[in-house]
Design a protein around this motif. Structure first.
Motif, short mmCIF file in Angstrom:
data_model
loop_
_atom_site.label_atom_id
_atom_site.label_comp_id
_atom_site.label_asym_id
_atom_site.label_seq_id
_atom_site.Cartn_x
_atom_site.Cartn_y
_atom_site.Cartn_z
N ALA A 135 0.83 -1.21 0.00
CA ALA A 135 0.00 0.00 0.00
C ALA A 135 0.86 1.26 0.00
O ALA A 135 0.42 2.32 0.40
N SER A 136 2.12 1.11 -0.40
CA SER A 136 3.03 2.25 -0.36
C SER A 136 3.67 2.46 -1.73
O SER A 136 4.84 2.14 -1.95
N PRO A 137 2.89 2.99 -2.69
CA PRO A 137 3.33 3.03 -4.09
C PRO A 137 4.56 3.91 -4.34
O PRO A 137 5.35 3.62 -5.23
N ASN A 138 4.73 4.99 -3.54
CA ASN A 138 5.87 5.89 -3.78
C ASN A 138 7.20 5.30 -3.38
O ASN A 138 8.26 5.74 -3.82
N SER A 139 7.15 4.29 -2.49
CA SER A 139 8.39 3.70 -1.98
C SER A 139 9.27 3.15 -3.08
O SER A 139 10.49 3.27 -3.02
N ARG A 140 8.64 2.56 -4.10
CA ARG A 140 9.43 1.89 -5.14
C ARG A 140 10.33 2.88 -5.87
O ARG A 140 11.51 2.63 -6.07
N GLN A 141 9.76 4.03 -6.23
CA GLN A 141 10.56 5.04 -6.93
C GLN A 141 11.67 5.56 -6.01
O GLN A 141 12.81 5.73 -6.43
N SER A 142 11.34 5.78 -4.72
CA SER A 142 12.34 6.27 -3.77
C SER A 142 13.49 5.28 -3.62
O SER A 142 14.63 5.66 -3.43
#
Ligand code: FE2
Ligand code: FE2
Length: 328
Positions: free
Chosen positions: A216-223
């Motif tokens: 549920a943490s979609p931004n984590s992947r890019q970070s």
């Protein structure tokens, strides 16, 4: 330059050589510095993360700060004072790191007190007894260490370097908390009950500090691709649980999770699921102390206006004097 100006002034269609240089720097595990070209998404993500981190340090002074005047001894007061002051320093390093990305500190503070930028959900819970000071040191600063040690290798230079010093201080915070709890556990039954009660209240919110589960943490992947973040929320949460369980045993307290067991096969502890609805409610502003925390920050900001004005007037006077000196 404000954050908005930074957004529009950076090259949107940068020459491929700059883009390549950025990507090669990340791939080689080297640092991006303020002078380097960086993609707008990278800059924006970092400003958001560093600002939220800075806000958390500053708001995080409140729950424990409430106990400075009520500390049970001069020694405990001095320790707590030093710790809360450290958090102020952490906030200041981090606002400075955000400024190297083109953010404006006054603008970030406005965003915080207007509720447009977040801070860690954990600081929206109340501190009901002095045992909470110990448990915050043990859990909250302990969780901060799990989160922040990998950030010492974050790809953005000023952020990574700020983290090195911050982590050293967090480790003192964690130890002073644990030492306070050890002392209380050697005391009376009433003191031991205070510790257990504080552990019961802070355990789940501390697990939520690592953020929502990975799926549920979609931004984590890019970070993680940009190496701003080095480990996922769930990995860090697991690390915290594994670190804390033996400490709880040594202390003689029970962590309030019936599902907490050692999993031989995984080589990690299994544990229950935090109440993610609660996390979402607290993040959205509906935690036990959200409005109080922001209100107090707003009041402090307004009451400090004269200090900022005086500093600006002093700087202008000095600049004028310097100019006169060069002209003469
Ligand atoms: Fe801190
Ligand atoms: Fe801390």
């Amino acid at each position: 330059m404000t954050a908005q100006q930074a957004d529009s002034s950076a090259a949107h269609d940068a020459p491929p050589a700059l883009q390549e240089h950025f990507e090669a720097t990340i791939a080689r595990d080297q640092r991006i510095e303020p002078r380097d070209w960086m993609p707008e998404g990278y800059r924006k993500t970092l400003i958001r993360q560093v600002a939220q981190h800075a806000h958390s340090e500053i708001i995080g002074m409140q729950p424990e700060g409430e106990w400075i005047t009520r500390a049970p001894s001069l020694r405990r007061k001095a320790i707590l004072f030093a710790k809360v002051q450290d958090e102020a320093g952490h906030g200041l390093y981090l606002y400075s790191a955000a400024e190297t990305l083109g953010a404006d500190r006054a603008d970030l503070t406005e965003r915080l007190i207007e509720g447009r930028q977040k801070y860690s959900s954990i600081f929206n819970y109340p501190t009901l007894s002095f045992a909470d000071v110990g448990v915050i040191g043990w859990f909250v600063d302990g969780a901060a260490i799990c989160n922040q040690v990998p950030l010492c290798r974050s790809s953005y230079g000023p952020y990574a370097r700020a983290m090195v010093r911050i982590c050293k201080e967090e480790s003192f915070h964690q130890r002073q908390g644990y030492e306070l709890l050890m002392t209380m556990m050697r005391g009376t039954d009433a003191q031991r009950e205070m510790v257990q009660d504080a552990v019961n209240r802070w355990w789940w919110p501390s697990l939520m500090m690592f953020g929502p589960p990975d799926d549920a943490s979609p931004n984590s992947r890019q970070s993680m691709a940009w190496k701003i973040k080095r480990h996922s929320n769930d990995e860090l949460r697991q690390r915290f649980v594994d670190m804390t369980v033996p400490q709880a045993e040594k202390l003689g307290v029970t962590l309030p999770d019936p599902d907490l067991t050692w999993n031989e096969e995984r080589g990690h502890h299994d544990f229950g699921t935090p109440d993610w609805d609660e996390l979402m409610r607290v993040i959205k502003g509906d935690g036990p102390c959200n409005s109080q925390r922001i209100q107090r920050r707003r009041t402090a900001h307004e009451e400090g206006a004269w200090v900022r004005e005086a500093a600006v007037a002093h700087a202008a006077k000095q600049a004028a004097r310097a100019e006169k000196g060069t002209a003469a």
